[in-house]
Design an enzyme around this catalytic site. Sequence first.
Site, PDB file in Angstrom:
ATOM      1  N   ALA A   1     -15.816 -13.229  11.448  1.00  0.00           N
ATOM      2  CA  ALA A   1     -16.532 -11.852  11.376  1.00  0.00           C
ATOM      3  C   ALA A   1     -17.501 -12.005  10.228  1.00  0.00           C
ATOM      4  O   ALA A   1     -17.413 -12.983   9.411  1.00  0.00           O
ATOM      5  CB  ALA A   1     -15.522 -10.960  10.838  1.00  0.00           C
ATOM      6  N   HIS A   2     -18.726 -11.176  10.350  1.00  0.00           N
ATOM      7  CA  HIS A   2     -19.727 -11.047   9.221  1.00  0.00           C
ATOM      8  C   HIS A   2     -19.726  -9.711   8.784  1.00  0.00           C
ATOM      9  O   HIS A   2     -19.765  -8.667   9.428  1.00  0.00           O
ATOM     10  CB  HIS A   2     -20.952 -11.539   9.895  1.00  0.00           C
ATOM     11  CG  HIS A   2     -22.056 -11.359   9.194  1.00  0.00           C
ATOM     12  ND1 HIS A   2     -22.503 -12.127   8.237  1.00  0.00           N
ATOM     13  CD2 HIS A   2     -23.119 -10.229   9.189  1.00  0.00           C
ATOM     14  CE1 HIS A   2     -23.801 -11.913   7.685  1.00  0.00           C
ATOM     15  NE2 HIS A   2     -24.017 -10.539   8.181  1.00  0.00           N
ATOM     16  N   PRO A   3     -20.017  -9.527   7.471  1.00  0.00           N
ATOM     17  CA  PRO A   3     -19.664 -10.264   6.220  1.00  0.00           C
ATOM     18  C   PRO A   3     -18.403 -10.175   5.719  1.00  0.00           C
ATOM     19  O   PRO A   3     -17.896  -9.174   5.472  1.00  0.00           O
ATOM     20  CB  PRO A   3     -20.980  -9.875   5.545  1.00  0.00           C
ATOM     21  CG  PRO A   3     -20.762  -8.509   5.599  1.00  0.00           C
ATOM     22  CD  PRO A   3     -20.411  -8.147   7.385  1.00  0.00           C
TER      23      PRO A   3
END
Length: 49
Positions: free
Chosen positions: A26-28
């Site tokens: 996942a980001h961030p």
Amino acid sequence: MCLIAEAVTAMEFRASAEDVARMSHAHPTYAEAMKEACLAATENRAIHM
């Protein structure tokens, strides 16, 4: 929490840094930092560092 689960899964399946780097992150998040560290450990391919 997610970072711990990712590390435990990698340890359970004896994943290499390359294996962890190829997983979806996942980001961030801190998990993305783990991916960056694994990319840096495999042929210095880090994207954001």
